[in-house]
Write an enzyme that holds these catalytic residues in place. Sequence first.
Site, mmCIF file in Angstrom:
data_model
loop_
_atom_site.group_PDB
_atom_site.id
_atom_site.type_symbol
_atom_site.label_atom_id
_atom_site.label_comp_id
_atom_site.label_asym_id
_atom_site.label_seq_id
_atom_site.Cartn_x
_atom_site.Cartn_y
_atom_site.Cartn_z
ATOM 1 N N GLY A 151 -8.324 22.079 -33.683
ATOM 2 C CA GLY A 151 -9.821 20.904 -35.545
ATOM 3 C C GLY A 151 -9.831 21.517 -36.176
ATOM 4 O O GLY A 151 -9.989 21.382 -37.122
ATOM 5 N N LEU A 152 -10.351 23.116 -36.099
ATOM 6 C CA LEU A 152 -10.264 23.858 -37.455
ATOM 7 C C LEU A 152 -9.648 24.208 -38.136
ATOM 8 O O LEU A 152 -10.059 23.782 -39.298
ATOM 9 C CB LEU A 152 -10.648 25.205 -36.550
ATOM 10 C CG LEU A 152 -10.836 25.937 -37.267
ATOM 11 C CD1 LEU A 152 -11.958 26.191 -38.301
ATOM 12 C CD2 LEU A 152 -11.434 27.750 -36.599
ATOM 13 N N ASP A 191 -13.208 34.450 -34.243
ATOM 14 C CA ASP A 191 -12.963 32.795 -34.194
ATOM 15 C C ASP A 191 -13.336 32.388 -32.775
ATOM 16 O O ASP A 191 -14.508 31.276 -33.048
ATOM 17 C CB ASP A 191 -11.470 32.578 -33.332
ATOM 18 C CG ASP A 191 -10.923 32.928 -34.982
ATOM 19 O OD1 ASP A 191 -10.768 32.976 -35.719
ATOM 20 O OD2 ASP A 191 -9.440 33.204 -34.240
ATOM 21 N N ASP A 220 0.763 -0.956 0.121
ATOM 22 C CA ASP A 220 -0.249 0.323 -0.366
ATOM 23 C C ASP A 220 0.629 1.555 -0.042
ATOM 24 O O ASP A 220 0.659 2.389 -0.188
ATOM 25 C CB ASP A 220 -0.680 -0.286 1.479
ATOM 26 C CG ASP A 220 -2.651 -1.572 0.913
ATOM 27 O OD1 ASP A 220 -2.234 -1.467 -0.299
ATOM 28 O OD2 ASP A 220 -2.771 -1.033 1.974
HETATM 29 S S1 SF4 Z 1 -7.690 0.521 -2.888
HETATM 30 FE FE1 SF4 Z 1 -6.595 -1.738 -2.450
HETATM 31 S S2 SF4 Z 1 -4.504 -1.434 -3.551
HETATM 32 FE FE2 SF4 Z 1 -5.340 0.159 -2.452
HETATM 33 S S3 SF4 Z 1 -5.120 0.245 -0.396
HETATM 34 FE FE3 SF4 Z 1 -6.716 -0.106 -0.517
HETATM 35 S S4 SF4 Z 1 -6.386 -2.410 -0.943
HETATM 36 FE FE4 SF4 Z 1 -4.036 -1.644 -1.074
#
Ligand code: SF4
EC number: 1.3.7.7
Length: 520
Positions: free
Chosen positions: A417-418, A282, A36
């Site tokens: 784009g124009l 424009d 994490d």
């Molecule tokens: S969303 Fe998934 S990857 Fe992120 S902290 Fe939570 S469990 Fe972990």
Amino acid sequence: MKLTMWTYEGPPHVGAMRVAASMKGVHYVLHAPQGDTYADLLFTMIERRQSRPPVTYTTFQARDLSGSTADIFKSACQEAVLRFKPEALLVGSSCTAELLQDDPGGLSRTLDISVPVVPLELPSYQKKETWGAAETFYRLVRSFAGHGQRATDIAPNSCNILGPTSLGFRNRDDITEIVALLKGIGIDIRVVAPLGASPIDLSRLPDAAFNIVLYPEIADVTARWLQKTYGMPFVSTVPIGVGATRQFLADVRQMAGLEASDHGDASLGGTDRLTWYTKSVDSNYLTNKRVFIFGDATHAIAAARIASRELGFKVCGLGTYMREFARDVRAAALEYGVEPLISDDHLEVEQAIIDARPELVLGTQMERHIAKRLRVPCAVISSPVHVQDFPARYSPQMGFEGANVIFDSWVHPLMMGLEEHLLSMFRDDFEFHDNASASHLHADGAAPAALSVVASTSASTVADLVEDASWTSDAEKELKKIPFFVRGKARRNTEAFAADRGINPITVETLYDAKAHFAR
Ligand code: SF4
């Protein structure tokens, strides 16, 4: 729960990280498994922050689950206080650690920590990142501003600005712009929070006369609590766009007890160019362009207002991924006569864009990708953000300068784009073909090649056919979308193309077939 390749918001602890990373003197101890720590990259890689966010992860591993993960958490808290010497500690769990039920708040109370500890309970499986940021800010403000006595002699022109955070869309520059505007009308800004504030600053919040909520998604709950607890009113007009900026300044003046401006405030904090630029030739060509808007609620609603009232576009879709603010977006969608899209499923958003057939998409990074795939011009107006949404240059969205930035970033993709459209349509024209010299130089004998298309047909026959050419009303309408200064040529080229093939009347298809022909 559903696995997804892309998400508009992260889990709520990422919101808490955003608040911790915004502030000074706050450290966040996050009970989280090894993987994490990816969230650090949001700050160092996307926001290009010069330092790691102030977060200590417990980074427990699978083998730790047989022992005490609670002890790991306690040691992490103690080490973080010793190492980082914060003024306040936030403690909480990531989604995965939440399943362990270790209770970071309770555990931290068993420790003899020398600084205030603010426990966070962020239900990862029900709530998301922005809610997590709002809740964290609210918990911090309650902890530090919840005990004092409010002074009685507060200057009426004093205020706090609430809501800007790390990773917010252009928040850094919005604050510079709005602070300059407010100072220009005589407002005394006491605290800006969470961005740049310390816990001590939060304790001073009740010392101002009123609050300004710039980003309701983050600060609305806190502003309401300050209103309930201390009777502090707040300004909730979000100054995105020229009209809203004027209204915002009028509301602030009124709340501060200042006289209303009778000369306008457009010269403060920059110059309003949007209003005049939208009247240019424009820009007039762009009137009624169909625009699809999707983002966080505040930016999406503001974008719809600017698109419709200040740029003359037609809103053909409006939505948000923020369910908490769905009601506001629904009300705005009603105003523009479109079906509101409340969804955090990017595939559903993609389908809605395809169905709406917009000529411009205003959205998040995901809509930018969708628009690119569909080859529709696009501008980013809202989080979630990408590295390019943290430009090196000054680039606010709020205030008069913000309106100028918005004009440029929305209109330029359409102009591009124009240009491409014109270049391909007239590539064989004597002025535009690949070998033509620049128009400001002499042609050096370049032969007009515009009529090469009719070379196979006798001149008189073509002239007769061109003379007789008629256009369907749809084709005429389509032709009118081409700027007037080249419309005549487009008409002549298309009529010559149709005459050469014996096509009459000219339809939208003929017009585009002619375009494709000349583009070859
Ligand atoms: S969303 Fe998934 S990857 Fe992120 S902290 Fe939570 S469990 Fe972990």
